[in-house]
Write a protein that holds these residues in place. Structure first.
Motif, PDB file in Angstrom:
ATOM      1  N   SER A  41       0.832  -1.203   0.000  1.00 38.95           N
ATOM      2  CA  SER A  41       0.000   0.000   0.000  1.00 38.95           C
ATOM      3  C   SER A  41       0.865   1.250   0.000  1.00 38.95           C
ATOM      4  N   PHE A  42       0.467   2.238  -0.803  1.00 40.81           N
ATOM      5  CA  PHE A  42       1.135   3.525  -0.873  1.00 40.81           C
ATOM      6  C   PHE A  42       0.088   4.621  -0.807  1.00 40.81           C
ATOM      7  N   THR A  43       0.486   5.785  -0.313  1.00 33.84           N
ATOM      8  CA  THR A  43      -0.386   6.953  -0.457  1.00 33.84           C
ATOM      9  C   THR A  43      -0.321   7.361  -1.926  1.00 33.84           C
ATOM     10  N   GLU A  44      -1.215   8.231  -2.347  1.00 37.50           N
ATOM     11  CA  GLU A  44      -1.191   8.694  -3.738  1.00 37.50           C
ATOM     12  C   GLU A  44       0.123   9.399  -4.054  1.00 37.50           C
ATOM     13  N   GLU A  45       0.613  10.199  -3.118  1.00 38.73           N
ATOM     14  CA  GLU A  45       1.886  10.901  -3.333  1.00 38.73           C
ATOM     15  C   GLU A  45       3.050   9.919  -3.435  1.00 38.73           C
ATOM     16  N   GLU A  46       3.073   8.926  -2.546  1.00 46.27           N
ATOM     17  CA  GLU A  46       4.145   7.929  -2.575  1.00 46.27           C
ATOM     18  C   GLU A  46       4.131   7.160  -3.888  1.00 46.27           C
ATOM     19  N   LEU A  47       2.944   6.737  -4.300  1.00 40.77           N
ATOM     20  CA  LEU A  47       2.828   5.965  -5.531  1.00 40.77           C
ATOM     21  C   LEU A  47       3.259   6.791  -6.731  1.00 40.77           C
ATOM     22  N   GLU A  48       2.927   8.063  -6.727  1.00 38.33           N
ATOM     23  CA  GLU A  48       3.340   8.951  -7.814  1.00 38.33           C
ATOM     24  C   GLU A  48       4.875   9.016  -7.886  1.00 38.33           C
TER      25      GLU A  48
END
Length: 79
Positions: free
Chosen positions: A7-14
């Motif tokens: 799992s990642f936050t949207e910012e992390e995944l970006e």
């Protein structure tokens, strides 16, 4: 073959997607390689540390005036 969900936050995944793209890899391949590289880095550091410890006595004999940083007094200049 075993796999896992991460799992990642949207910012992390970006950020991870951008890093993968910069290396020309898919997200899956990038994350796989990242884990493998970290494992290899740890093995290298452990091997280098073991090698240095084996040679410590020889180095100390060859350079008796060298003082390890941890044993220097305050204000001692670095070489």
């Amino acid at each position: 073959m075993p796999s896992l969900n991460v799992s990642f936050t949207e910012e992390e995944l970006e950020g991870v997607r951008a890093a993968a793209a910069a290396e020309g890899k898919s997200l899956k391949q990038y994350l796989h390689d990242l884990g493998i590289r970290e494992m290899q880095r740890k093995q290298f550091v452990a091997g280098a540390t073991e090698w240095a410890e084996r040679l410590r006595g020889e180095f100390d004999e060859a350079f008796p005036d060298e003082v390890p940083p941890a044993e220097r007094g305050n204000g001692a200049a670095a070489a």
